[in-house]
Design a protein around this motif. Structure first.
Motif, PDB file in Angstrom:
ATOM      1  N   LYS A 206      12.490 -12.869   9.861  1.00 54.09           N
ATOM      2  CA  LYS A 206      12.020 -13.095   8.495  1.00 54.09           C
ATOM      3  C   LYS A 206      13.150 -12.956   7.474  1.00 54.09           C
ATOM      4  CE  LYS A 206       7.202 -11.702   9.229  1.00 54.09           C
ATOM      5  NZ  LYS A 206       6.178 -10.669   8.966  1.00 54.09           N
ATOM      6  N   SER A 207      14.118 -12.097   7.774  1.00 56.52           N
ATOM      7  CA  SER A 207      15.223 -11.853   6.832  1.00 56.52           C
ATOM      8  C   SER A 207      16.468 -12.662   7.172  1.00 56.52           C
ATOM      9  CB  SER A 207      15.569 -10.355   6.822  1.00 56.52           C
ATOM     10  OG  SER A 207      14.462  -9.581   6.452  1.00 56.52           O
ATOM     11  N   GLU A 208      16.396 -13.447   8.239  1.00 55.19           N
ATOM     12  CA  GLU A 208      17.589 -14.148   8.731  1.00 55.19           C
ATOM     13  C   GLU A 208      18.182 -15.090   7.684  1.00 55.19           C
ATOM     14  OE1 GLU A 208      18.849 -15.058  13.252  1.00 55.19           O
ATOM     15  OE2 GLU A 208      16.877 -15.713  12.619  1.00 55.19           O
ATOM     16  N   LYS A 209      17.327 -15.775   6.937  1.00 57.11           N
ATOM     17  CA  LYS A 209      17.810 -16.713   5.926  1.00 57.11           C
ATOM     18  C   LYS A 209      18.622 -15.974   4.856  1.00 57.11           C
ATOM     19  CE  LYS A 209      16.152 -20.527   3.044  1.00 57.11           C
ATOM     20  NZ  LYS A 209      14.958 -21.241   2.526  1.00 57.11           N
ATOM     21  N   LYS A 210      18.102 -14.843   4.384  1.00 49.32           N
ATOM     22  CA  LYS A 210      18.812 -14.042   3.376  1.00 49.32           C
ATOM     23  C   LYS A 210      20.110 -13.482   3.935  1.00 49.32           C
ATOM     24  CE  LYS A 210      14.802 -12.486   0.686  1.00 49.32           C
ATOM     25  NZ  LYS A 210      14.011 -11.287   0.275  1.00 49.32           N
ATOM     26  N   LEU A 211      20.064 -13.024   5.205  1.00 56.21           N
ATOM     27  CA  LEU A 211      21.256 -12.448   5.823  1.00 56.21           C
ATOM     28  C   LEU A 211      22.357 -13.499   5.986  1.00 56.21           C
ATOM     29  CD1 LEU A 211      19.506 -10.255   8.542  1.00 56.21           C
ATOM     30  CD2 LEU A 211      20.947  -9.387   6.695  1.00 56.21           C
ATOM     31  N   LYS A 212      21.976 -14.704   6.416  1.00 54.94           N
ATOM     32  CA  LYS A 212      22.965 -15.773   6.587  1.00 54.94           C
ATOM     33  C   LYS A 212      23.586 -16.167   5.252  1.00 54.94           C
ATOM     34  CE  LYS A 212      21.252 -17.861  10.870  1.00 54.94           C
ATOM     35  NZ  LYS A 212      20.604 -19.039  11.498  1.00 54.94           N
ATOM     36  N   LYS A 213      22.751 -16.221   4.217  1.00 59.75           N
ATOM     37  CA  LYS A 213      23.252 -16.556   2.884  1.00 59.75           C
ATOM     38  C   LYS A 213      24.237 -15.493   2.396  1.00 59.75           C
ATOM     39  CE  LYS A 213      21.721 -17.577  -1.842  1.00 59.75           C
ATOM     40  NZ  LYS A 213      20.551 -17.630  -2.774  1.00 59.75           N
ATOM     41  N   ALA A 214      23.871 -14.213   2.582  1.00 61.60           N
ATOM     42  CA  ALA A 214      24.743 -13.112   2.166  1.00 61.60           C
ATOM     43  C   ALA A 214      26.050 -13.126   2.961  1.00 61.60           C
ATOM     44  CB  ALA A 214      24.032 -11.772   2.349  1.00 61.60           C
ATOM     45  N   GLN A 215      25.970 -13.471   4.248  1.00 58.09           N
ATOM     46  CA  GLN A 215      27.159 -13.539   5.093  1.00 58.09           C
ATOM     47  C   GLN A 215      28.086 -14.674   4.644  1.00 58.09           C
ATOM     48  OE1 GLN A 215      27.829 -11.265   7.795  1.00 58.09           O
ATOM     49  NE2 GLN A 215      29.823 -12.192   7.390  1.00 58.09           N
ATOM     50  N   ARG A 216      27.503 -15.809   4.280  1.00 53.76           N
ATOM     51  CA  ARG A 216      28.307 -16.938   3.780  1.00 53.76           C
ATOM     52  C   ARG A 216      29.000 -16.562   2.467  1.00 53.76           C
ATOM     53  NH1 ARG A 216      23.812 -20.083   5.338  1.00 53.76           N
ATOM     54  NH2 ARG A 216      23.115 -20.216   3.170  1.00 53.76           N
ATOM     55  N   GLN A 217      28.270 -15.877   1.594  1.00 56.01           N
ATOM     56  CA  GLN A 217      28.856 -15.446   0.320  1.00 56.01           C
ATOM     57  C   GLN A 217      30.013 -14.482   0.555  1.00 56.01           C
ATOM     58  OE1 GLN A 217      25.340 -13.910  -1.620  1.00 56.01           O
ATOM     59  NE2 GLN A 217      24.921 -15.840  -2.686  1.00 56.01           N
ATOM     60  N   LEU A 218      29.848 -13.613   1.553  1.00 58.01           N
ATOM     61  CA  LEU A 218      30.911 -12.656   1.882  1.00 58.01           C
ATOM     62  C   LEU A 218      32.169 -13.382   2.376  1.00 58.01           C
ATOM     63  CD1 LEU A 218      31.884  -9.721   2.379  1.00 58.01           C
ATOM     64  CD2 LEU A 218      30.857  -9.869   4.647  1.00 58.01           C
ATOM     65  N   SER A 219      31.959 -14.381   3.241  1.00 58.93           N
ATOM     66  CA  SER A 219      33.110 -15.093   3.823  1.00 58.93           C
ATOM     67  C   SER A 219      33.915 -15.846   2.764  1.00 58.93           C
ATOM     68  CB  SER A 219      32.636 -16.061   4.906  1.00 58.93           C
ATOM     69  OG  SER A 219      31.828 -17.074   4.343  1.00 58.93           O
ATOM     70  N   ARG A 220      33.275 -16.154   1.611  1.00 60.96           N
ATOM     71  CA  ARG A 220      33.975 -16.878   0.539  1.00 60.96           C
ATOM     72  C   ARG A 220      34.742 -15.953  -0.406  1.00 60.96           C
ATOM     73  NH1 ARG A 220      29.316 -20.518   0.727  1.00 60.96           N
ATOM     74  NH2 ARG A 220      28.225 -19.306  -0.856  1.00 60.96           N
ATOM     75  N   LYS A 221      34.473 -14.642  -0.307  1.00 59.75           N
ATOM     76  CA  LYS A 221      35.153 -13.688  -1.184  1.00 59.75           C
ATOM     77  C   LYS A 221      36.569 -13.403  -0.678  1.00 59.75           C
ATOM     78  CE  LYS A 221      31.242 -13.047  -3.431  1.00 59.75           C
ATOM     79  NZ  LYS A 221      31.001 -13.665  -4.728  1.00 59.75           N
ATOM     80  N   LYS A 232      29.872  -6.829   0.551  1.00 61.73           N
ATOM     81  CA  LYS A 232      29.702  -6.101   1.821  1.00 61.73           C
ATOM     82  C   LYS A 232      28.569  -5.090   1.696  1.00 61.73           C
ATOM     83  CE  LYS A 232      33.961  -6.389   4.446  1.00 61.73           C
ATOM     84  NZ  LYS A 232      35.016  -5.656   5.127  1.00 61.73           N
ATOM     85  N   LYS A 233      28.510  -4.421   0.547  1.00 62.56           N
ATOM     86  CA  LYS A 233      27.437  -3.443   0.325  1.00 62.56           C
ATOM     87  C   LYS A 233      26.075  -4.125   0.263  1.00 62.56           C
ATOM     88  CE  LYS A 233      30.013   0.300  -1.888  1.00 62.56           C
ATOM     89  NZ  LYS A 233      30.197   1.131  -3.101  1.00 62.56           N
ATOM     90  N   ARG A 234      26.023  -5.319  -0.385  1.00 67.46           N
ATOM     91  CA  ARG A 234      24.757  -6.063  -0.452  1.00 67.46           C
ATOM     92  C   ARG A 234      24.283  -6.454   0.944  1.00 67.46           C
ATOM     93  NH1 ARG A 234      27.520  -9.321  -4.531  1.00 67.46           N
ATOM     94  NH2 ARG A 234      27.197  -8.370  -6.578  1.00 67.46           N
TER      95      ARG A 234
END
Length: 365
Positions: A206-221, A232-234
């Motif tokens: 159920k949270s996979e979509k949010k987790l993938k989005k957060a992971q993509r945002q992290l990789s761009r930082k 990373k904290k988010r």
């Protein structure tokens, strides 16, 4: 036997700084010791042992006076941790040990030999050079039985794990009131011999979509930037939310089962081996079978009830009505037998688990 209790702790700002500094020094020693082992192997053709590195520790502390603020037992545990990593590698349970950054070295351990532990204040733990740290102790525990303390930083919060020694009864007198068998699965996290099915909420999916989005945002930082640290904290908080949802649900299931039963029989599943199946690994990890067993076990121990693990062989295939083996693959969700029994396959397995548990206890079903 040992049980583990997990609590949130609330260090002051000054204590938090000391904890972070202790983690930094421990991580520095871990990486230095790993580098030392690698160089020694290249030069002499054999690695260093834990005992050899422990004997080198006093010299290292002399050369690095900042380590005077860290207890020797904590530093010895750093070397034990590295030694375990090597043993896991040689036993083919893990990859070769890696150097740790601050995101992968987040805990310190005070082993059994730590003698200066002081639980004189209720709801506090005392650590030398850091002081009394407040514990949000939502469950009772006997401070005199605490053998090991592990303090961990995760998702912006500090936690403490207490390994507590519990005396195991040599003989258990069984007054049978209510016994239950439990079959663990993926569609239903647990099915009981009473016919109750505990559904799988699939928190991770159920949270996979949010987790993938957060992971993509992290990789761009940008690496090393403040924005990357914030992201990373988010991401860590999202993972923590999933873990907390799973833990809360499993606590409720285990509480309900232990409250209404005197004998709890479960399958002794080799979860680590089952996780090697990459198609099922995520679903198995998300279901939290090992955590459910741990919660059932300590709650049963606390309430003076019996918790027993049984061999899971043929529990799904054997008919709980007549004992005949009825072969079926995982896609078949209903057990049908020539004897006329038609029942959910997980409930059938749970009944067989119950029978085997009672047989091991010498009780007639």
């Amino acid at each position: 036997m040992m049980i583990c209790k997990h609590f949130l702790i609330e260090p002051t700002k000054e204590q938090e700084e000391k904890l972070f500094y202790t983690l930094y020094l421990c991580r520095k020693l871990y990486n230095y010791s790993l580098d030392q082992r690698i160089k020694h192997y290249k030069e002499y053709g054999k690695g260093l042992t834990y005992e050899e590195q422990q004997n080198m520790l006093p010299k290292y502390k002399k050369e690095h006076p900042e380590y005077k603020t860290v207890q020797s037992q904590i530093l010895q545990d750093v070397l034990r941790r590295l030694d375990r990593a090597y043993k896991n590698f040689f036993d083919k349970r893990a990859k070769y040990p890696k150097f740790k950054d601050r995101y992968h070295y987040t805990s310190i351990t005070l082993p059994q030999c730590e003698a200066k532990r002081n639980f004189g204040k209720e709801g506090y733990v005392y650590i030398k050079n850091i002081g009394h740290i407040k514990i949000k102790a939502h469950r009772n525990f006997d401070p005199t039985k605490v053998k090991t303390i592990n303090i961990k930083y995760h998702a912006g919060k500090w936690y403490i794990n207490l390994s507590i020694e519990v005396e195991e009864e040599k003989e258990k007198t069984v007054i049978r009131k209510k016994a239950i068998g439990i079959d663990k699965g993926i569609n239903s996290i647990a099915a009981t011999s009473d016919g109750e099915l505990y559904s799988n909420p699939r928190w991770l999916q159920k949270s996979e979509k949010k987790l993938k989005k957060a992971q993509r945002q992290l990789s761009r930082k940008k690496k090393g930037s403040k924005n990357r640290e914030k992201q990373k904290k988010r991401l860590a908080k999202l993972h923590e939310k999933v873990a907390n949802q799973r833990r809360d649900y499993l606590h409720k299931i285990s509480y309900n089962i232990v409250k209404h039963n005197d004998i709890i029989c479960v399958e002794d599943l080799q979860v680590k081996n089952m996780m090697k199946n990459h198609k099922l690994a995520k679903s198995i990890a998300n279901a939290g079978w090992g955590m459910l067993d741990a919660f059932l076990e300590y709650k049963a121990e606390r309430e003076g009830k019996i918790f027993i693990k049984v061999n899971p062989a043929y529990t799904s295939q054997r008919c709980s009505g007549c004992g005949r083996i009825v072969e079926k693959d995982l896609s078949v969700r209903v057990h049908k037998c020539e004897c006329g029994l038609e029942i959910d396959r997980d409930v059938n397995a749970a009944i067989n688990v119950l029978y085997e548990g009672l047989r091991q206890l010498g009780i007639t079903a």
